[in-house]
Design a protein around this motif. Structure first.
Motif, PDB file in Angstrom:
ATOM      1  N   ASN A  51       1.015  -1.277   0.191  1.00  0.00           N
ATOM      2  CA  ASN A  51       0.015   0.207   0.126  1.00  0.00           C
ATOM      3  C   ASN A  51       1.106   1.157  -0.419  1.00  0.00           C
ATOM      4  N   LEU A  52       1.802   1.630   0.904  1.00  0.00           N
ATOM      5  CA  LEU A  52       2.561   2.773   1.226  1.00  0.00           C
ATOM      6  C   LEU A  52       3.715   2.074  -0.150  1.00  0.00           C
ATOM      7  N   TYR A  53       4.117   1.634  -0.664  1.00  0.00           N
ATOM      8  CA  TYR A  53       4.652   1.744  -2.180  1.00  0.00           C
ATOM      9  C   TYR A  53       3.956   2.270  -3.036  1.00  0.00           C
ATOM     10  N   ILE A  54       2.385   1.442  -3.677  1.00  0.00           N
ATOM     11  CA  ILE A  54       1.372   2.431  -4.700  1.00  0.00           C
ATOM     12  C   ILE A  54       1.118   3.410  -4.354  1.00  0.00           C
ATOM     13  N   GLY A  55       0.844   3.731  -2.966  1.00  0.00           N
ATOM     14  CA  GLY A  55       0.600   5.453  -2.918  1.00  0.00           C
ATOM     15  C   GLY A  55       1.537   6.247  -2.675  1.00  0.00           C
ATOM     16  N   MET A  56       3.438   5.957  -3.088  1.00  0.00           N
ATOM     17  CA  MET A  56       4.552   6.877  -2.599  1.00  0.00           C
ATOM     18  C   MET A  56       4.846   6.994  -4.556  1.00  0.00           C
ATOM     19  N   GLN A  57       4.555   5.995  -5.351  1.00  0.00           N
ATOM     20  CA  GLN A  57       3.920   5.742  -6.291  1.00  0.00           C
ATOM     21  C   GLN A  57       3.400   6.715  -7.593  1.00  0.00           C
ATOM     22  N   ALA A  58       2.178   6.955  -6.508  1.00  0.00           N
ATOM     23  CA  ALA A  58       1.257   7.258  -6.908  1.00  0.00           C
ATOM     24  C   ALA A  58       1.206   9.127  -6.767  1.00  0.00           C
ATOM     25  N   ILE A  59       1.543   9.297  -5.567  1.00  0.00           N
ATOM     26  CA  ILE A  59       2.255  10.455  -5.349  1.00  0.00           C
ATOM     27  C   ILE A  59       3.689  11.386  -5.559  1.00  0.00           C
ATOM     28  N   GLN A  60       4.330  10.460  -6.344  1.00  0.00           N
ATOM     29  CA  GLN A  60       5.458  10.969  -7.529  1.00  0.00           C
ATOM     30  C   GLN A  60       4.925  10.926  -8.655  1.00  0.00           C
ATOM     31  N   PHE A  61       3.880  10.213  -9.237  1.00  0.00           N
ATOM     32  CA  PHE A  61       3.617  10.694 -10.682  1.00  0.00           C
ATOM     33  C   PHE A  61       2.683  12.332 -10.294  1.00  0.00           C
ATOM     34  N   ALA A  62       2.177  12.503  -9.264  1.00  0.00           N
ATOM     35  CA  ALA A  62       1.253  12.896  -9.268  1.00  0.00           C
ATOM     36  C   ALA A  62       1.914  14.477  -8.444  1.00  0.00           C
ATOM     37  N   MET A  63       2.738  14.623  -8.789  1.00  0.00           N
ATOM     38  CA  MET A  63       3.993  15.586  -7.883  1.00  0.00           C
ATOM     39  C   MET A  63       4.546  16.373  -9.710  1.00  0.00           C
TER      40      MET A  63
END
Length: 203
Positions: free
Chosen positions: A151-163
């Motif tokens: 969950n943390l990996y997917i969430g952080m990946q989503a944050i990186q792409f969103a940023m």
């Protein structure tokens, strides 16, 4: 602030989303939506890794890397807000400095990962002063808590792409958003994405 506390800030007041955050929730079905890209990255990891243990270790490493990287995104947004007339040059310079930035973050990530895998021990490295930022990951690593890191990996990946989308694609066309790039609103944005990813993963 520790990595875990910075990501999982549960106690917050419900408030209207700033326009830059609303953009994340628009047209969620598009293939290049940050969450879709994050899920694609996770699936690729599953397909290319030799074992679940390899997936687990990679997720730990990438969570640390992505969290460190996010602080650079945040600082860019804060600086652009304080210097709106320099926002576009700042973004251009940020893109040009990518290789050096990633080299530095990779070094810090390796140091933190060694600290984690050694059970919280370090004989001395250039990142010692900041090991406390990742120490709260230790129990989850020791327990082999795969779902937590998934969950943390997917969430952080989503944050990186969103940023990346926010900085490179959206901000240049929405300069009026700069005034909303405050530490509170950007942290809230990160938390919204983590919550969104958790809900999606639970479906």
């Amino acid at each position: 602030m520790s990595l875990v506390k910075k990501i999982f800030t549960r106690e917050r007041k419900e408030q209207s989303r700033p326009a830059f955050a609303e953009a994340f929730f628009s047209d969620e079905s598009r293939t290049d939506h940050p969450f879709s890209l994050a899920m694609h990255t996770y699936k690729q990891l599953q397909e290319t890794a030799n074992s679940q243990e390899e997936v687990f270790l990679f997720m730990i490493e990438d969570v640390i890397f992505s969290s460190l990287y996010a602080t650079f995104y945040e600082q860019l947004l804060f600086t652009a807000r304080e210097n709106p007339h320099l926002a576009l040059p700042l973004i251009a310079n940020f893109e040009q400095d990518q290789a050096e930035r990633e080299r530095m973050i990779s070094e810090q990530t390796e140091n933190h990962l060694n600290f984690i895998l050694a059970g919280g021990r370090c004989e001395g490295c250039s990142s010692c002063d900041n090991h406390a930022d990742v120490s709260e990951l230790l129990p989850f690593v020791e327990q082999g808590h795969f779902d937590f890191f998934k969950n943390l990996y997917i969430g952080m990946q989503a944050i990186q792409f969103a940023m990346e989308e926010l900085i490179y694609d959206l901000t240049p066309d929405h300069m009026q958003w700069l005034e909303d790039y405050t530490p509170e609103k950007v942290l809230e944005f990160r938390q919204m994405i983590i919550d969104y990813a958790e809900k999606k993963n639970a479906c």
